[in-house]
Motif scaffolding. Structure first.
Motif, PDB file in Angstrom:
ATOM      1  N   THR B 187       5.656  -7.226  -0.804  1.00 25.08           N
ATOM      2  CA  THR B 187       5.613  -5.782  -0.523  1.00 25.08           C
ATOM      3  C   THR B 187       4.238  -5.194  -0.852  1.00 25.08           C
ATOM      4  OG1 THR B 187       6.645  -5.393  -2.688  1.00 25.08           O
ATOM      5  CG2 THR B 187       8.088  -5.369  -0.767  1.00 25.08           C
ATOM      6  N   LYS B 188       3.604  -5.740  -1.892  1.00 24.57           N
ATOM      7  CA  LYS B 188       2.260  -5.254  -2.247  1.00 24.57           C
ATOM      8  C   LYS B 188       1.237  -5.582  -1.180  1.00 24.57           C
ATOM      9  CE  LYS B 188       1.760  -4.424  -7.085  1.00 24.57           C
ATOM     10  NZ  LYS B 188       1.426  -4.893  -8.409  1.00 24.57           N
ATOM     11  N   LEU B 208       4.245  -1.836  -4.949  1.00 25.95           N
ATOM     12  CA  LEU B 208       3.444  -1.214  -3.895  1.00 25.95           C
ATOM     13  C   LEU B 208       1.978  -1.109  -4.258  1.00 25.95           C
ATOM     14  CD1 LEU B 208       5.985   1.728  -3.473  1.00 25.95           C
ATOM     15  CD2 LEU B 208       5.695  -0.160  -1.842  1.00 25.95           C
ATOM     16  N   THR B 212       0.469   2.927   0.567  1.00 21.35           N
ATOM     17  CA  THR B 212       1.507   2.347   1.420  1.00 21.35           C
ATOM     18  C   THR B 212       2.400   3.462   1.981  1.00 21.35           C
ATOM     19  OG1 THR B 212       1.548   0.438  -0.071  1.00 21.35           O
ATOM     20  CG2 THR B 212       3.401   0.649   1.447  1.00 21.35           C
ATOM     21  N   VAL B 214       6.054   4.456   2.717  1.00 23.77           N
ATOM     22  CA  VAL B 214       7.337   3.982   2.208  1.00 23.77           C
ATOM     23  C   VAL B 214       8.478   4.789   2.834  1.00 23.77           C
ATOM     24  CG1 VAL B 214       8.714   3.553   0.130  1.00 23.77           C
ATOM     25  CG2 VAL B 214       6.212   3.415   0.014  1.00 23.77           C
ATOM     26  N   CYS B 238       1.776   7.097  -2.846  1.00 29.73           N
ATOM     27  CA  CYS B 238       2.115   6.635  -1.494  1.00 29.73           C
ATOM     28  C   CYS B 238       2.713   7.778  -0.677  1.00 29.73           C
ATOM     29  CB  CYS B 238       3.158   5.512  -1.563  1.00 29.73           C
ATOM     30  SG  CYS B 238       2.572   4.031  -2.400  1.00 29.73           S
TER      31      CYS B 238
END
Lengths: 269, 269
Positions: B187-188, B208, B212, B214, B238
Motif C-alpha cells: 500500500t505504501k 500510506l 496518496t 485514499v 492524504c
C-alpha cells in the motif's frame, strides 16, 4: 524447468470418465463461425481433432447470421455445448455472449457465467483462465502468494485474477497491462507470473527472479513455429509451462470436459 | 484533505434529471427482505428517506419466500427496480442473485450484470464499487496509476478492480486480502488505496505514503458513531473520502440513478 501439465490433464480426464459413465452417450459440441478462414479455420480443425480424441461429437457450423444460428442451437436438445469462434466478423462478440445459452456455454464467455466467477462458482469459466489456475494449483500451495498477471483480457487476465483471489486460493493478484509503469519491478517482486499478452518471447529474465513460477499463456507463430510469450532462457532459472504442450493442452481438456458437464446438466444452469 | 464528493453526486443528479424528463412519471423501487430486523431495518429506513429525496416511489416488501416474491416482481410492470437486502436469512444470497431479473437489478448483483463488467459494460455494476470509481475519476487522472484494493468482496473489491483495469481507466490494480503478506509495503508503494474491509480505523499512516489518494469504503459503528476503515489522522497527509458523506452518499445516488435507468429501459437488458 518445464512444468509438466500431464497430471492436470489426467485429473480432468478422470472427471470426464465419470461423466461419460453417467451419460451413456456421446455429448455433442458445435462450433459456430461467421468467418471460416485463416486462423479460425486452422483452430476449428484442431478442435475437431481434439473432440475426436475425447470422444465428443463435433460439428462446424458456418453462418452469416450468428445471432439466429445461436438462438436455434440454444434450444436444440441434440446439442450440448456451443462454441463461437472469435474474432467474429459480422457482429461484435459481446452480442454473441449476451444471447448464448449459459447452460451450453462451454467456453465460459457469457456474462452470466463470467459473473458467477465473482461468487466463486466456476462451473463454466473461460477455459484458458481455468487452465492456468488448475496448473498453478497442481504446482504449488497458492495461499498468500504474490501473483502478477500480465494482460487484462476479458477471457484470460481478468477472470484469472478473480479466480486466484477467490477463497481457498487466497492469492494477492496484481493485474498489469500495457499502461503499467515499472512492470519489471513488479514481476520481479512476484512469486508467480502469468503472461497473457500475445507477444512472442516478451518476458525474459529481466522480468523475473530465479525460482519464479511462470505460466505462459501466449500462442504466437514465429517462423512457422508455435512460440509462447516467455523467452526460452527462462526455463533455466524458473518453472515455466511449455508452448506448445502447456496451457493450451489443458485448455482443450477443460473445453471437452465442459461439453460433458453441459450434457450431464442437460440444459439447466 | 477530505475529498469532496458533491461534484460526483451533482453529475449523477444531472443524469437522473435527464431520465426524469423523458420518463414523465415516478419510477418505482422495491426493497425485499426476509429479515426485517436490526441493521437491515435501519438500512431500509434510510433507503426510504433517500428514495423520497430522489423522488422515487419506494416500498419495503417483507417475505418468508424470497424466491417466489422476487419472481413475482421480476414480471411486475409497475416495479422498475428490485433491491434485495443482505444478509438474507432464509436462502443464500447467490440463489437470489441468480434469479433476479437483470433488467431490474439496480444494485448490479446478478451474475449477468457482474459479468458484463468484464466486457467493460457498466450499466448496472455494484453501486459501491461504481461509487469508488466515480469518485476517483473526478479526483485525478487514473491512467497508469498503481492502485491497491484492500478487500476482495463480491460486490466491492473484485468488481472495483475489474472496473479500474478496464480500457480508458488503465490502472494497475493489486487486490489485497486478509492472507496478504507485507500489506503495508504494497500500500505504501501505491498511488491510490481503496479500503473495503469493514474494520474501523484499520488503515493509518503505517500503510500510506504522504499524498496518496485514499477511498474509504468502510461503514462501521463505533460508540454509536459512523466510522470508516481509515483512521482520522490520514486526512492530514492524504486525500481521503470522509465517512459519513463520502462513498456512501455517492452509492445512494447511484442506486437511485439505476432505478431511473431501469425505468427508462423498461425491462430490456
Amino acid at each position: 524447468m518445464k512444468i509438466d501439465v500431464l497430471p492436470v490433464i489426467e485429473k480432468i480426464k478422470k472427471e470426464i470418465k465419470e461423466h461419460r459413465e453417467k451419460l451413456n452417450r456421446k455429448p455433442k459440441l458445435i462450433s459456430i463461425t461467421d468467418d471460416y478462414t485463416g486462423a479460425t479455420k486452422a483452430y476449428l480443425k484442431s478442435q475437431k481433432r481434439i473432440a475426436k480424441e475425447y470422444d465428443v461429437d463435433f460439428e462446424i457450423i458456418e453462418t452469416e447470421n450468428l445471432i439466429e444460428t445461436i438462438k436455434k442451437y440454444n434450444e436444440d436438445k441434440n446439442v450440448d455445448g456451443i462454441f463461437v469462434a472469435r474474432p467474429t466478423k459480422t457482429i461484435k462478440f459481446i452480442e454473441v455472449a449476451k444471447i448464448l445459452n449459459p447452460a451450453k456455454d462451454v467456453e465460459g464467455v457469457t456474462p452470466y457465467n463470467m459473473g458467477m466467477n465473482f461468487y466463486g462458482v466456476e462451473e463454466f469459466v473461460p477455459c484458458t483462465a481455468e487452465s492456468a489456475v488448475k496448473i498453478l494449483e497442481q504446482t504449488e500451495e497458492l495461499k498468500s502468494k504474490k501473483v502478477a498477471v500480465i494482460g487484462r483480457s476479458i477471457t484470460v487476465g481478468k477472470p484469472l485474477a478473480i479466480m486466484l483471489e477467490n477463497y481457498g486460493r487466497d492469492c494477492t493478484v496484481n493485474i498489469l497491462n500495457s499502461k503499467t509503469k515499472n512492470m519489471q519491478e513488479i514481476t520481479k517482486n512476484s512469486d508467480i507470473v502469468i503472461v497473457a499478452i500475445g507477444k512472442a518471447n516478451y518476458v525474459n529474465m529481466d522480468f523475473l527472479k530465479e525460482g519464479t513460477t511462470v505460466i505462459d499463456v501466449g500462442i504466437n507463430v514465429v517462423d512457422g513455429k508455435l512460440t509462447g510469450d516467455v523467452s526460452k532462457e527462462v526455463e533455466k532459472y524458473c518453472s515455466v509451462t511449455p508452448v506448445p504442450g502447456g496451457v493450451g493442452s489443458v485448455t482443450s481438456a477443460i473445453l471437452m470436459r465442459n461439453v460433458f458437464r453441459a450434457a450431464i446438466k442437460g440444459g439447466k444452469i
